[in-house]
Design a protein around this motif. Structure first.
Motif, PDB file in Angstrom:
ATOM      1  N   THR A   1       0.779  -1.224  -0.239  1.00  0.00           N
ATOM      2  CA  THR A   1      -0.074  -0.123   0.159  1.00  0.00           C
ATOM      3  C   THR A   1       0.888   1.296   0.040  1.00  0.00           C
ATOM      4  O   THR A   1       2.085   1.414   0.541  1.00  0.00           O
ATOM      5  N   VAL A   2       0.290   2.362  -0.542  1.00  0.00           N
ATOM      6  CA  VAL A   2       1.002   3.580  -0.407  1.00  0.00           C
ATOM      7  C   VAL A   2      -0.177   4.595   0.031  1.00  0.00           C
ATOM      8  O   VAL A   2      -1.197   4.881  -0.359  1.00  0.00           O
ATOM      9  N   THR A   3       0.253   5.431   1.157  1.00  0.00           N
ATOM     10  CA  THR A   3      -0.674   6.468   1.561  1.00  0.00           C
ATOM     11  C   THR A   3      -0.127   7.856   1.540  1.00  0.00           C
ATOM     12  O   THR A   3       1.172   8.146   1.684  1.00  0.00           O
ATOM     13  N   CYS A   4      -0.918   8.645   0.939  1.00  0.00           N
ATOM     14  CA  CYS A   4      -0.424  10.028   0.820  1.00  0.00           C
ATOM     15  C   CYS A   4      -0.668  10.823   1.900  1.00  0.00           C
ATOM     16  O   CYS A   4      -0.888  10.275   2.969  1.00  0.00           O
ATOM     17  N   PRO A   5       0.123  12.177   1.814  1.00  0.00           N
ATOM     18  CA  PRO A   5       0.153  13.005   3.109  1.00  0.00           C
ATOM     19  C   PRO A   5      -1.014  13.321   3.730  1.00  0.00           C
ATOM     20  O   PRO A   5      -1.042  13.420   5.126  1.00  0.00           O
ATOM     21  N   ALA A   6      -2.072  13.476   3.058  1.00  0.00           N
ATOM     22  CA  ALA A   6      -3.610  13.425   3.402  1.00  0.00           C
ATOM     23  C   ALA A   6      -4.125  12.197   4.075  1.00  0.00           C
ATOM     24  O   ALA A   6      -5.357  12.309   4.558  1.00  0.00           O
ATOM     25  N   GLY A   7      -3.747  11.078   3.951  1.00  0.00           N
ATOM     26  CA  GLY A   7      -4.298  10.007   4.656  1.00  0.00           C
ATOM     27  C   GLY A   7      -5.006   8.941   3.744  1.00  0.00           C
ATOM     28  O   GLY A   7      -5.524   8.091   4.153  1.00  0.00           O
ATOM     29  N   HIS A   8      -5.029   9.409   2.258  1.00  0.00           N
ATOM     30  CA  HIS A   8      -5.601   8.338   1.489  1.00  0.00           C
ATOM     31  C   HIS A   8      -4.637   7.365   1.094  1.00  0.00           C
ATOM     32  O   HIS A   8      -3.550   7.280   0.709  1.00  0.00           O
ATOM     33  N   THR A   9      -5.158   6.059   1.044  1.00  0.00           N
ATOM     34  CA  THR A   9      -4.082   4.712   0.921  1.00  0.00           C
ATOM     35  C   THR A   9      -4.648   4.156  -0.428  1.00  0.00           C
ATOM     36  O   THR A   9      -5.980   3.945  -0.544  1.00  0.00           O
ATOM     37  N   LYS A  10      -3.724   3.585  -1.131  1.00  0.00           N
ATOM     38  CA  LYS A  10      -4.153   2.987  -2.460  1.00  0.00           C
ATOM     39  C   LYS A  10      -3.183   1.608  -2.523  1.00  0.00           C
ATOM     40  O   LYS A  10      -2.320   1.726  -1.786  1.00  0.00           O
ATOM     41  N   THR A  11      -3.737   0.670  -2.994  1.00  0.00           N
ATOM     42  CA  THR A  11      -3.126  -0.583  -3.296  1.00  0.00           C
ATOM     43  C   THR A  11      -2.197  -0.454  -4.477  1.00  0.00           C
ATOM     44  O   THR A  11      -2.354   0.092  -5.497  1.00  0.00           O
ATOM     45  N   VAL A  12      -0.869  -1.178  -4.347  1.00  0.00           N
ATOM     46  CA  VAL A  12       0.020  -1.461  -5.190  1.00  0.00           C
ATOM     47  C   VAL A  12      -0.210  -2.173  -6.140  1.00  0.00           C
ATOM     48  O   VAL A  12      -0.647  -3.344  -5.925  1.00  0.00           O
ATOM     49  N   HIS A  13      -0.224  -1.857  -7.666  1.00  0.00           N
ATOM     50  CA  HIS A  13      -0.681  -2.760  -8.470  1.00  0.00           C
ATOM     51  C   HIS A  13       0.751  -3.176  -9.385  1.00  0.00           C
ATOM     52  O   HIS A  13       1.390  -2.270  -9.674  1.00  0.00           O
ATOM     53  N   HIS A  14       0.811  -4.510  -9.550  1.00  0.00           N
ATOM     54  CA  HIS A  14       2.050  -5.072 -10.106  1.00  0.00           C
ATOM     55  C   HIS A  14       1.740  -5.313 -11.547  1.00  0.00           C
ATOM     56  O   HIS A  14       0.977  -6.337 -11.943  1.00  0.00           O
ATOM     57  N   GLY A  15       2.483  -4.585 -12.332  1.00  0.00           N
ATOM     58  CA  GLY A  15       2.510  -4.889 -13.690  1.00  0.00           C
ATOM     59  C   GLY A  15       3.690  -5.720 -14.502  1.00  0.00           C
ATOM     60  O   GLY A  15       4.218  -5.851 -13.527  1.00  0.00           O
TER      61      GLY A  15
END
Length: 199
Positions: A79-93
């Motif tokens: 996962t990657v979380t932005c400074p504002a607290g939104h978290t996104k899942t890492v996609h493996h291409g």
């Protein structure tokens, strides 16, 4: 940009390790450039407990815009979380792993103007060995980690001296002769050291 691993370094790591191990030594710690990260021989030994020491790459930063260094990356959780607290899942291409933040997620964020580019999508690219980079960054934050990496400086200076004596091209053809030339250059470098010590 992290850049692609140097294929010459990738192939050079294994014979160097095997040469040391063939003399009866067990390699427990390796100081190396990031170009060697592509070597499977290093990672096989790392899995068995060998310590790899290098410096993590420093992502480019600008005062006006948020960059990769401002995001919290959890390589283990993916996962990657932005400074504002939104978290996104890492996609493996096929060629790279990424986490994307789009305008729909960031529309109401007060940091949007400093984060999202004009095309409306912020993409964080993860290196295949991102977890190792995070480990190195954590080690650099400690006194012990910085001291461990300073030990490499003396070796690099010695290699630089040998390189200045040997030049950019081999004088002879054939591995054995090139190795002999390198040993001779190392002897000359040591004579320079002795001259300074006893001058």
């Amino acid at each position: 940009a992290l850049g692609d691993p140097d294929p010459r370094s990738q192939g050079a790591a294994e014979p160097l390790l095997e040469s040391a191990e063939s003399t009866g030594f067990r390699v427990t710690e390796v100081h190396h450039d990031r170009g060697y990260l592509a070597s499977e021989a290093l990672h096989e030994r790392r899995a068995k407990g060998m310590r790899m020491l290098s410096k993590p790459p420093t992502p480019p930063r600008t005062r006006k815009r948020l960059g990769k260094a401002d995001f919290a990356i959890d390589a283990q959780a993916g996962t990657v979380t932005c400074p504002a607290g939104h978290t996104k899942t890492v996609h493996h291409g096929k060629s790279r792993s990424t986490a994307s933040f789009t305008r729909s997620t960031c529309r109401r964020c007060p940091l949007m103007s400093r984060c999202l580019p004009k095309h409306g999508q912020k993409v964080i690219v993860l290196h295949p060995h991102e977890d190792l980079f995070q480990q190195w960054a954590a080690e650099l934050a400690t006194v012990e980690g910085r001291e461990a990496r300073r030990a490499r400086v003396a070796v690099e200076h010695a290699l630089g001296k040998i390189s200045s004596i040997q030049g950019n091209k081999a004088r002879y053809r054939g591995l054995a002769k090139v190795q002999f030339q390198t040993v001779c250059c190392a002897l000359v470098a040591n004579l320079h050291v002795l001259d300074r010590l006893y001058a």
